[in-house]
Design a protein around this motif. Structure first.
Motif, PDB file in Angstrom:
ATOM      1  N   VAL A  19      23.806  23.703 -13.157  1.00  0.00           N
ATOM      2  CA  VAL A  19      23.330  24.949 -13.770  1.00  0.00           C
ATOM      3  C   VAL A  19      23.235  26.045 -12.716  1.00  0.00           C
ATOM      4  N   LEU A  20      22.733  25.693 -11.539  1.00  0.00           N
ATOM      5  CA  LEU A  20      22.586  26.671 -10.460  1.00  0.00           C
ATOM      6  C   LEU A  20      23.928  27.155  -9.927  1.00  0.00           C
ATOM      7  N   ASN A  21      24.964  26.371 -10.135  1.00  0.00           N
ATOM      8  CA  ASN A  21      26.302  26.810  -9.756  1.00  0.00           C
ATOM      9  C   ASN A  21      26.894  27.786 -10.771  1.00  0.00           C
ATOM     10  N   SER A  22      26.254  27.878 -11.938  1.00  0.00           N
ATOM     11  CA  SER A  22      26.775  28.711 -13.014  1.00  0.00           C
ATOM     12  C   SER A  22      25.955  29.972 -13.262  1.00  0.00           C
ATOM     13  N   VAL A  23      24.703  29.984 -12.813  1.00  0.00           N
ATOM     14  CA  VAL A  23      23.832  31.117 -13.100  1.00  0.00           C
ATOM     15  C   VAL A  23      22.891  31.337 -11.913  1.00  0.00           C
ATOM     16  N   SER A  24      22.462  32.558 -11.716  1.00  0.00           N
ATOM     17  CA  SER A  24      21.579  32.878 -10.603  1.00  0.00           C
ATOM     18  C   SER A  24      20.240  32.161 -10.743  1.00  0.00           C
ATOM     19  N   ARG A  25      19.761  31.599  -9.633  1.00  0.00           N
ATOM     20  CA  ARG A  25      18.461  30.932  -9.640  1.00  0.00           C
ATOM     21  C   ARG A  25      17.329  31.922  -9.944  1.00  0.00           C
ATOM     22  N   ASP A  26      17.594  33.219  -9.811  1.00  0.00           N
ATOM     23  CA  ASP A  26      16.590  34.230 -10.127  1.00  0.00           C
ATOM     24  C   ASP A  26      16.190  34.199 -11.593  1.00  0.00           C
ATOM     25  N   LEU A  27      17.045  33.623 -12.437  1.00  0.00           N
ATOM     26  CA  LEU A  27      16.779  33.593 -13.875  1.00  0.00           C
ATOM     27  C   LEU A  27      16.050  32.329 -14.321  1.00  0.00           C
ATOM     28  N   ILE A  28      15.903  31.352 -13.420  1.00  0.00           N
ATOM     29  CA  ILE A  28      15.437  30.032 -13.836  1.00  0.00           C
ATOM     30  C   ILE A  28      13.992  29.805 -13.420  1.00  0.00           C
ATOM     31  N   ILE A  29      13.170  29.404 -14.377  1.00  0.00           N
ATOM     32  CA  ILE A  29      11.786  29.041 -14.105  1.00  0.00           C
ATOM     33  C   ILE A  29      11.602  27.550 -14.403  1.00  0.00           C
ATOM     34  N   SER A  30      10.813  26.905 -13.577  1.00  0.00           N
ATOM     35  CA  SER A  30      10.463  25.513 -13.814  1.00  0.00           C
ATOM     36  C   SER A  30       9.582  25.445 -15.050  1.00  0.00           C
ATOM     37  N   ARG A  46       3.419  19.392 -12.083  1.00  0.00           N
ATOM     38  CA  ARG A  46       3.913  18.170 -11.446  1.00  0.00           C
ATOM     39  C   ARG A  46       5.217  18.385 -10.663  1.00  0.00           C
ATOM     40  N   PRO A  47       6.286  18.972 -11.264  1.00  0.00           N
ATOM     41  CA  PRO A  47       7.520  19.166 -10.496  1.00  0.00           C
ATOM     42  C   PRO A  47       7.645  20.546  -9.851  1.00  0.00           C
ATOM     43  N   ALA A  48       6.596  21.348  -9.924  1.00  0.00           N
ATOM     44  CA  ALA A  48       6.714  22.744  -9.483  1.00  0.00           C
ATOM     45  C   ALA A  48       7.076  22.859  -8.005  1.00  0.00           C
ATOM     46  N   ILE A  49       6.499  21.998  -7.160  1.00  0.00           N
ATOM     47  CA  ILE A  49       6.794  22.082  -5.731  1.00  0.00           C
ATOM     48  C   ILE A  49       8.259  21.785  -5.477  1.00  0.00           C
ATOM     49  N   ASP A  50       8.770  20.702  -6.048  1.00  0.00           N
ATOM     50  CA  ASP A  50      10.176  20.352  -5.858  1.00  0.00           C
ATOM     51  C   ASP A  50      11.092  21.451  -6.383  1.00  0.00           C
ATOM     52  N   HIS A  51      10.772  21.995  -7.541  1.00  0.00           N
ATOM     53  CA  HIS A  51      11.636  23.001  -8.151  1.00  0.00           C
ATOM     54  C   HIS A  51      11.652  24.312  -7.367  1.00  0.00           C
ATOM     55  N   LEU A  52      10.491  24.741  -6.881  1.00  0.00           N
ATOM     56  CA  LEU A  52      10.447  26.027  -6.175  1.00  0.00           C
ATOM     57  C   LEU A  52      10.815  25.894  -4.704  1.00  0.00           C
ATOM     58  N   ASP A  94      12.728  23.207  -3.199  1.00  0.00           N
ATOM     59  CA  ASP A  94      14.050  22.648  -2.930  1.00  0.00           C
ATOM     60  C   ASP A  94      15.166  23.299  -3.743  1.00  0.00           C
ATOM     61  N   PHE A  95      14.848  23.812  -4.933  1.00  0.00           N
ATOM     62  CA  PHE A  95      15.867  24.475  -5.748  1.00  0.00           C
ATOM     63  C   PHE A  95      15.673  25.985  -5.810  1.00  0.00           C
ATOM     64  N   GLN A  96      14.601  26.482  -5.206  1.00  0.00           N
ATOM     65  CA  GLN A  96      14.285  27.909  -5.145  1.00  0.00           C
ATOM     66  C   GLN A  96      14.237  28.569  -6.530  1.00  0.00           C
ATOM     67  N   LEU A  97      13.669  27.854  -7.503  1.00  0.00           N
ATOM     68  CA  LEU A  97      13.486  28.471  -8.809  1.00  0.00           C
ATOM     69  C   LEU A  97      12.430  29.568  -8.702  1.00  0.00           C
ATOM     70  N   THR A  98      12.418  30.456  -9.671  1.00  0.00           N
ATOM     71  CA  THR A  98      11.662  31.698  -9.543  1.00  0.00           C
ATOM     72  C   THR A  98      10.168  31.547  -9.796  1.00  0.00           C
ATOM     73  N   GLY A  99       9.775  30.712 -10.725  1.00  0.00           N
ATOM     74  CA  GLY A  99       8.365  30.544 -11.067  1.00  0.00           C
ATOM     75  C   GLY A  99       8.200  29.276 -11.864  1.00  0.00           C
ATOM     76  N   PHE A 100       7.023  29.104 -12.486  1.00  0.00           N
ATOM     77  CA  PHE A 100       6.839  27.908 -13.302  1.00  0.00           C
ATOM     78  C   PHE A 100       5.912  28.185 -14.479  1.00  0.00           C
ATOM     79  N   THR A 101       6.132  27.407 -15.538  1.00  0.00           N
ATOM     80  CA  THR A 101       5.267  27.463 -16.711  1.00  0.00           C
ATOM     81  C   THR A 101       4.209  26.375 -16.601  1.00  0.00           C
ATOM     82  N   SER A 102       3.151  26.522 -17.365  1.00  0.00           N
ATOM     83  CA  SER A 102       2.092  25.516 -17.328  1.00  0.00           C
ATOM     84  C   SER A 102       1.285  25.532 -18.611  1.00  0.00           C
TER      85      SER A 102
END
Length: 318
Positions: A182-193, A198-204, A206-214
């Motif tokens: 997915v990250l190869n197809s779209v900017s990580r700026d658009l993706i939120i965890s 629980r996975p927020a640390i890994d997502h932000l 290691d994958f540099q996702l923009t934010g997270f929901t909770s």
């Protein structure tokens, strides 16, 4: 309420809370209890409210849709952002998108359909929903076979989507080949965890996702906001300490039901009375389960208040 177009800064400005909806016994919206929860979130630093699965928008009809979203929007502060959901089936999503078109919401989230659906059909449906809405929407990825990465990229390039809520649950979030595609197809700026703390640390990290929901942010908004701030500051040791505080309640959510446990947790922690769950869901009634949820939610709320009071006291002392 925010009405301007969605930007990366909007997606990372606040934890994106995914709250439940408080209802009266007759299933009408309980305005005062919903207001309590929204104020509690705002006091903890949360200004983004995404009404989706935890609010059971999956089962929300068309005839009461406009009143529901207008009521929620009316409870939010001027500097808050409310994101309603549509769907999950195509027909209902198109009807709801038509209703939203005449409102000022800058986007809405398209709930994922489990059956009947194909990746190509889902991509076509999201594009048509966005066209009916007249603005880009948020795509919600819960499974690897819902949308193909190349179709996600095409939706982004065509301006049909402004963000992606990524919620594919894996035992090890770091071993996520689908997310890499997915990250190869779209900017990580658009993706939120989209799976909570629980996975927020890994997502932000290691994958540099923009934010997270909770969802659990509804119990501990100050701590969840502090987790976001720690991640943005790359203080991963501090982030891990904060995340650990959420795991007892998250374990109950994962072990029983994320939606139903959160609904009861907000009530049992004394934050707001959520009342009955909207069909086709039902409230938990097992005394042992409720006792465990009450203990976990109560402890998390106490930790949240203690952290907030400590910070406030430090500021006053300074």
């Amino acid at each position: 309420m925010k009405t301007t177009a969605v930007t990366k800064s909007d997606l990372e400005a606040s934890v994106l809370a995914v709250p439940p909806l408080a209802r009266n016994k007759d299933l009408s919206l309980n305005i005062e209890e919903n207001r309590k929860l929204i104020r509690y979130l705002k006091d903890g630093g949360v200004t983004t409210l995404m009404y989706g699965g935890n609010a059971n928008f999956y089962n929300l009809g068309v005839f009461d849709y406009a009143d529901t979203v207008e009521t929620i929007a009316g409870l939010a502060d001027a500097d808050s952002w409310v994101i309603p959901s549509v769907g999950p089936d195509f027909g209902k999503a198109m009807d709801q998108a038509k209703i939203l078109r005449d409102m000022k919401f800058p986007t809405c989230m398209v709930l994922p359909l489990n059956f009947p659906v194909t990746p190509a059909g889902a991509a076509q449906g999201i594009a048509r929903i966005a066209e009916r809405f007249g603005r880009p929407v948020i795509a919600y990825l819960k499974t690897e076979n819902y949308l193909k990465p190349e179709d996600i990229g095409a939706l982004a390039r065509d301006g049909a989507i402004c963000a992606i809520k990524y919620a594919v649950v894996l035992e090890d979030p770091l071993k996520d080949e689908y997310l890499k595609k997915v990250l190869n197809s779209v900017s990580r700026d658009l993706i939120i965890s989209g799976i909570g703390e629980r996975p927020a640390i890994d997502h932000l990290r290691d994958f540099q996702l923009t934010g997270f929901t909770s969802g659990s942010v509804c119990v501990a908004p100050y701590l969840s906001t502090s987790l976001l701030h720690a991640l943005k500051a790359k203080d991963y040791a501090r982030a891990a300490e904060i995340r650990a505080l959420f795991l007892p309640l998250e374990d109950h959510r994962d072990g029983i039901s994320p939606l139903r446990v959160l609904h009861e947790a907000v009530t049992l922690a004394g934050i707001a009375d959520m009342g009955p769950m909207y069909p086709m869901l039902s409230n938990l009634d097992d005394p042992a389960q409720l006792a465990k949820i009450k203990a976990a939610a109560g402890q998390l709320k106490q930790l949240d208040q203690a952290a907030k009071n400590e910070k406030t006291g430090a500021h006053k002392a300074a």
